[in-house]
Design a protein around this motif. Sequence first.
Motif, PDB file in Angstrom:
ATOM      1  N   ARG A   1      34.336  34.567  42.305  1.00 31.90           N
ATOM      2  CA  ARG A   1      33.887  33.516  41.563  1.00 31.90           C
ATOM      3  C   ARG A   1      33.020  34.252  40.391  1.00 31.90           C
ATOM      4  O   ARG A   1      32.699  34.300  39.189  1.00 31.90           O
ATOM      5  N   GLU A   2      31.955  35.264  40.952  1.00 34.78           N
ATOM      6  CA  GLU A   2      30.950  35.794  40.569  1.00 34.78           C
ATOM      7  C   GLU A   2      31.357  36.891  39.606  1.00 34.78           C
ATOM      8  O   GLU A   2      30.789  37.428  38.366  1.00 34.78           O
ATOM      9  N   SER A   3      32.387  37.769  40.222  1.00 33.55           N
ATOM     10  CA  SER A   3      32.652  38.931  39.562  1.00 33.55           C
ATOM     11  C   SER A   3      34.011  38.675  38.179  1.00 33.55           C
ATOM     12  O   SER A   3      34.015  39.734  37.564  1.00 33.55           O
ATOM     13  N   GLY A   4      34.733  37.867  38.543  1.00 35.95           N
ATOM     14  CA  GLY A   4      35.745  37.290  37.587  1.00 35.95           C
ATOM     15  C   GLY A   4      36.842  38.358  37.702  1.00 35.95           C
ATOM     16  O   GLY A   4      37.490  38.360  36.772  1.00 35.95           O
ATOM     17  N   GLN A   5      37.132  38.900  38.701  1.00 28.94           N
ATOM     18  CA  GLN A   5      38.110  39.876  39.001  1.00 28.94           C
ATOM     19  C   GLN A   5      39.410  39.398  39.284  1.00 28.94           C
ATOM     20  O   GLN A   5      39.396  37.895  39.722  1.00 28.94           O
ATOM     21  N   THR A   6      40.475  39.741  38.965  1.00 31.55           N
ATOM     22  CA  THR A   6      41.875  39.170  39.227  1.00 31.55           C
ATOM     23  C   THR A   6      42.029  39.961  40.583  1.00 31.55           C
ATOM     24  O   THR A   6      41.856  41.021  40.900  1.00 31.55           O
ATOM     25  N   ILE A   7      42.635  38.936  41.649  1.00 32.85           N
ATOM     26  CA  ILE A   7      42.905  39.491  42.853  1.00 32.85           C
ATOM     27  C   ILE A   7      44.179  39.188  43.569  1.00 32.85           C
ATOM     28  O   ILE A   7      44.829  38.026  43.300  1.00 32.85           O
ATOM     29  N   VAL A   8      44.914  40.432  44.168  1.00 31.13           N
ATOM     30  CA  VAL A   8      46.210  40.134  44.915  1.00 31.13           C
ATOM     31  C   VAL A   8      45.773  40.275  46.366  1.00 31.13           C
ATOM     32  O   VAL A   8      45.339  41.679  46.540  1.00 31.13           O
ATOM     33  N   PHE A   9      45.924  39.577  47.062  1.00 36.35           N
ATOM     34  CA  PHE A   9      45.278  39.599  48.507  1.00 36.35           C
ATOM     35  C   PHE A   9      46.629  39.301  49.338  1.00 36.35           C
ATOM     36  O   PHE A   9      47.623  38.248  49.547  1.00 36.35           O
ATOM     37  N   VAL A  10      46.773  40.349  50.234  1.00 41.53           N
ATOM     38  CA  VAL A  10      47.982  40.312  51.334  1.00 41.53           C
ATOM     39  C   VAL A  10      47.349  39.656  52.626  1.00 41.53           C
ATOM     40  O   VAL A  10      46.252  40.334  53.005  1.00 41.53           O
ATOM     41  N   THR A  11      48.114  39.044  53.365  1.00 41.65           N
ATOM     42  CA  THR A  11      47.634  38.461  54.548  1.00 41.65           C
ATOM     43  C   THR A  11      48.634  37.901  55.432  1.00 41.65           C
ATOM     44  O   THR A  11      49.854  37.751  54.652  1.00 41.65           O
ATOM     45  N   HIS A  12      48.665  38.151  56.905  1.00 39.13           N
ATOM     46  CA  HIS A  12      49.674  37.328  57.804  1.00 39.13           C
ATOM     47  C   HIS A  12      49.133  35.968  57.834  1.00 39.13           C
ATOM     48  O   HIS A  12      50.047  35.261  58.376  1.00 39.13           O
ATOM     49  N   SER A  13      48.384  35.478  57.452  1.00 34.85           N
ATOM     50  CA  SER A  13      47.747  33.963  57.743  1.00 34.85           C
ATOM     51  C   SER A  13      47.986  33.049  56.606  1.00 34.85           C
ATOM     52  O   SER A  13      47.416  33.246  55.459  1.00 34.85           O
ATOM     53  N   MET A  14      48.982  32.070  56.700  1.00 37.14           N
ATOM     54  CA  MET A  14      49.292  31.185  55.900  1.00 37.14           C
ATOM     55  C   MET A  14      47.965  30.281  55.468  1.00 37.14           C
ATOM     56  O   MET A  14      47.812  30.075  54.293  1.00 37.14           O
ATOM     57  N   ALA A  15      47.149  29.877  56.592  1.00 34.96           N
ATOM     58  CA  ALA A  15      46.143  29.041  56.310  1.00 34.96           C
ATOM     59  C   ALA A  15      44.891  29.768  55.359  1.00 34.96           C
ATOM     60  O   ALA A  15      44.364  29.087  54.467  1.00 34.96           O
ATOM     61  N   GLU A  16      44.955  31.083  55.660  1.00 34.64           N
ATOM     62  CA  GLU A  16      43.947  31.907  54.696  1.00 34.64           C
ATOM     63  C   GLU A  16      44.466  32.078  53.214  1.00 34.64           C
ATOM     64  O   GLU A  16      43.779  31.787  52.244  1.00 34.64           O
ATOM     65  N   ALA A  17      45.970  32.266  53.374  1.00 35.18           N
ATOM     66  CA  ALA A  17      46.239  32.323  51.909  1.00 35.18           C
ATOM     67  C   ALA A  17      46.341  30.988  51.024  1.00 35.18           C
ATOM     68  O   ALA A  17      45.655  31.320  49.816  1.00 35.18           O
ATOM     69  N   VAL A  18      46.292  29.974  51.830  1.00 30.38           N
ATOM     70  CA  VAL A  18      46.224  28.612  51.078  1.00 30.38           C
ATOM     71  C   VAL A  18      44.704  28.297  50.609  1.00 30.38           C
ATOM     72  O   VAL A  18      44.456  27.854  49.541  1.00 30.38           O
ATOM     73  N   PHE A  19      43.985  28.670  51.680  1.00 26.14           N
ATOM     74  CA  PHE A  19      42.424  28.553  51.173  1.00 26.14           C
ATOM     75  C   PHE A  19      41.835  29.051  50.181  1.00 26.14           C
ATOM     76  O   PHE A  19      41.237  28.874  49.320  1.00 26.14           O
ATOM     77  N   LEU A  20      42.302  30.439  50.116  1.00 28.33           N
ATOM     78  CA  LEU A  20      41.797  31.530  49.246  1.00 28.33           C
ATOM     79  C   LEU A  20      42.522  31.396  47.839  1.00 28.33           C
ATOM     80  O   LEU A  20      41.713  31.394  46.626  1.00 28.33           O
ATOM     81  N   SER A  21      43.593  30.765  47.694  1.00 22.56           N
ATOM     82  CA  SER A  21      44.465  31.179  46.427  1.00 22.56           C
ATOM     83  C   SER A  21      44.660  30.130  45.465  1.00 22.56           C
ATOM     84  O   SER A  21      44.655  28.961  45.777  1.00 22.56           O
ATOM     85  N   ASP A  22      45.052  30.623  44.157  1.00 23.87           N
ATOM     86  CA  ASP A  22      45.688  29.773  43.114  1.00 23.87           C
ATOM     87  C   ASP A  22      47.137  29.694  43.425  1.00 23.87           C
ATOM     88  O   ASP A  22      47.837  28.531  43.207  1.00 23.87           O
ATOM     89  N   ARG A  23      47.836  30.573  43.868  1.00 24.79           N
ATOM     90  CA  ARG A  23      49.316  30.506  44.176  1.00 24.79           C
ATOM     91  C   ARG A  23      49.430  31.620  45.346  1.00 24.79           C
ATOM     92  O   ARG A  23      48.679  32.462  45.403  1.00 24.79           O
ATOM     93  N   VAL A  24      50.445  31.327  46.067  1.00 20.93           N
ATOM     94  CA  VAL A  24      50.875  31.999  47.211  1.00 20.93           C
ATOM     95  C   VAL A  24      52.363  32.575  47.060  1.00 20.93           C
ATOM     96  O   VAL A  24      53.300  31.523  46.622  1.00 20.93           O
TER      97      VAL A  24
END
Length: 278
Positions: free
Chosen positions: A204-227
């Motif tokens: 939120r503070e840096s304004g970066q575009t992030i692509v995040f790889v994870t095995h955890s569906m819950a983590e992906a849902v919590f963090l993301s705009d889209r999965v």
Amino acid sequence: MAMRSPGRRRQKAVPAPDVDEARWIDVGGLHKTYRSRRSEPTHALSDIAFTVRRGEFVSVVGPSGCGKTTLLKILAGIVPRSEGTVRVAGRDVTGPLPEVGMVFQAATLLPWRTVLRNVMVPAEVRKLDTGVYRERAGRLLTMVGLDGFEDRYPHELSGGMQQRAGICRALVHDPAVLLMDEPFGALDAMTREYMNVELLRIWRESGQTIVFVTHSMAEAVFLSDRVVVLSARPGRVAEIVDIDLERPRALSAMASDRAGVHVERIRKHFNTAGVIDR
């Protein structure tokens, strides 16, 4: 503290002119096949296509061996694609780009360097203005709560602190895109939850575009705009799930009914129990 680009007399990661911010990352018809003289070719990715908006947080999930890390390395220009198009910030990816920063599964800090000198590595490699970037590095370390640890060595930090230093290192040259390959997978559950909240604050503070790889569906849902959900190898895009949880998000959102609906929608693509984490 909100991130601001420091004064300009530096070689900044500059996007191509007139780039479409709705297609900040643009992947089309992507295939990747690994070839070996000793074995049959391995088709890792098949016909991958998706876009990422500027400033968006997108996660990639899928079963082990489906090509998630390969996809990230292709976006980073570390691994060449076999077919298709890959563009980041309007530039064709044919090798490592200054527009891209990457955080790996392990922090991979250099043990003989202090925290500050580890964060400065990308600036030194790119021969950027040391004074300007030392100031930026200090501001990044403050942003992630590591002020006062600039002169410590990696072995003096916890795992979570090391990963925060790794994030600072990836951000120090002000990349247009931050790629993260399961950066919290080795952390204990409590530290991982803390780092999820920290990452959202940093994003939120840096304004970066992030692509995040994870095995955890819950983590992906919590963090993301889209999965982006990948199938088993060869990895294909099974579905792209829009996450409509309000922002900013507290940890309680992870246990909400709405988050559960998204997790179950992703889970339906995996028939084998335990293929990816809950």
